[in-house]
Design a protein around this motif. Structure first.
Motif, PDB file in Angstrom:
ATOM      1  N   UNK A  22       7.508   1.671   1.385  1.00  0.00           N
ATOM      2  CA  UNK A  22       8.039   1.298   0.078  1.00  0.00           C
ATOM      3  C   UNK A  22       9.555   1.177   0.096  1.00  0.00           C
ATOM      4  N   UNK A  23      10.171   1.444   1.228  1.00  0.00           N
ATOM      5  CA  UNK A  23      11.627   1.328   1.311  1.00  0.00           C
ATOM      6  C   UNK A  23      11.995   0.087   2.111  1.00  0.00           C
ATOM      7  N   UNK A  24      13.248  -0.251   2.090  1.00  0.00           N
ATOM      8  CA  UNK A  24      13.694  -1.406   2.859  1.00  0.00           C
ATOM      9  C   UNK A  24      13.746  -2.649   2.007  1.00  0.00           C
ATOM     10  N   UNK A  29       8.341  -4.157   1.331  1.00  0.00           N
ATOM     11  CA  UNK A  29       7.939  -3.114   0.400  1.00  0.00           C
ATOM     12  C   UNK A  29       6.427  -3.166   0.175  1.00  0.00           C
ATOM     13  N   UNK A  30       5.814  -2.002  -0.050  1.00  0.00           N
ATOM     14  CA  UNK A  30       4.379  -1.916  -0.305  1.00  0.00           C
ATOM     15  C   UNK A  30       4.056  -2.700  -1.561  1.00  0.00           C
ATOM     16  N   UNK A  31       3.056  -3.552  -1.489  1.00  0.00           N
ATOM     17  CA  UNK A  31       2.688  -4.379  -2.629  1.00  0.00           C
ATOM     18  C   UNK A  31       1.271  -4.098  -3.117  1.00  0.00           C
ATOM     19  N   UNK A  32       0.629  -3.080  -2.552  1.00  0.00           N
ATOM     20  CA  UNK A  32      -0.711  -2.725  -2.985  1.00  0.00           C
ATOM     21  C   UNK A  32      -0.672  -1.717  -4.118  1.00  0.00           C
ATOM     22  N   UNK A  33      -1.849  -1.278  -4.518  1.00  0.00           N
ATOM     23  CA  UNK A  33      -1.987  -0.291  -5.583  1.00  0.00           C
ATOM     24  C   UNK A  33      -1.601   1.099  -5.071  1.00  0.00           C
ATOM     25  N   UNK A  34      -1.256   1.977  -5.986  1.00  0.00           N
ATOM     26  CA  UNK A  34      -0.897   3.358  -5.630  1.00  0.00           C
ATOM     27  C   UNK A  34      -2.056   4.052  -4.907  1.00  0.00           C
ATOM     28  N   UNK A  38      -1.998   5.781  -1.166  1.00  0.00           N
ATOM     29  CA  UNK A  38      -2.443   7.154  -0.895  1.00  0.00           C
ATOM     30  C   UNK A  38      -3.399   7.192   0.304  1.00  0.00           C
ATOM     31  N   UNK A  39      -4.272   6.199   0.407  1.00  0.00           N
ATOM     32  CA  UNK A  39      -5.186   6.125   1.555  1.00  0.00           C
ATOM     33  C   UNK A  39      -4.385   5.931   2.834  1.00  0.00           C
ATOM     34  N   UNK A  40      -3.441   5.006   2.825  1.00  0.00           N
ATOM     35  CA  UNK A  40      -2.647   4.749   4.018  1.00  0.00           C
ATOM     36  C   UNK A  40      -1.767   5.937   4.392  1.00  0.00           C
ATOM     37  N   UNK A  41      -1.281   6.659   3.395  1.00  0.00           N
ATOM     38  CA  UNK A  41      -0.493   7.856   3.666  1.00  0.00           C
ATOM     39  C   UNK A  41      -1.327   8.885   4.420  1.00  0.00           C
ATOM     40  N   UNK A  64     -12.989   2.669  -2.476  1.00  0.00           N
ATOM     41  CA  UNK A  64     -12.740   3.319  -3.769  1.00  0.00           C
ATOM     42  C   UNK A  64     -11.364   2.930  -4.301  1.00  0.00           C
ATOM     43  N   UNK A  65     -10.399   2.754  -3.418  1.00  0.00           N
ATOM     44  CA  UNK A  65      -9.031   2.415  -3.858  1.00  0.00           C
ATOM     45  C   UNK A  65      -8.960   1.010  -4.430  1.00  0.00           C
ATOM     46  N   UNK A  66      -9.925   0.182  -4.125  1.00  0.00           N
ATOM     47  CA  UNK A  66      -9.938  -1.194  -4.606  1.00  0.00           C
ATOM     48  C   UNK A  66     -10.532  -1.326  -6.009  1.00  0.00           C
ATOM     49  N   UNK A  67     -11.213  -0.277  -6.450  1.00  0.00           N
ATOM     50  CA  UNK A  67     -11.861  -0.377  -7.767  1.00  0.00           C
ATOM     51  C   UNK A  67     -11.046   0.232  -8.881  1.00  0.00           C
TER      52      UNK A  67
END
Length: 67
Positions: A22-24, A29-34, A38-41, A64-67
């Motif tokens: 999300x930096x730079x 920058x991250x363009x997906x949902x929060x 969290x999944x990628x973290x 689940x993150x997509x719904x």
């Protein structure tokens, strides 16, 4: 002959945490949902015990993150 495994310096997404996505500059920058972030973290956590136990668990969390 088996190719050598990549180390973290050779894999662009294998950083210390997903928050670095999300930096730079704006293009990186991250363009997906929060929820996706969290999944990628969790994928890149340094402690293996805190990561997903396998691809099935990761895939379920991503769906689940997509719904």
């Amino acid at each position: 002959m088996t190719p050598p495994l990549l180390d973290a310096t050779e894999v662009p997404w294998a950083g210390p945490s997903a928050s670095s996505w999300t930096s730079g500059d704006e293009e990186r920058a991250w363009q997906g949902a929060a929820e996706q972030l969290a999944v990628m973290d969790r994928v890149v956590r340094p402690d293996p015990a805190e990561r997903f136990s396998g691809v099935g668990e990761l895939a379920a969390a991503w769906r689940r993150s997509l719904s």
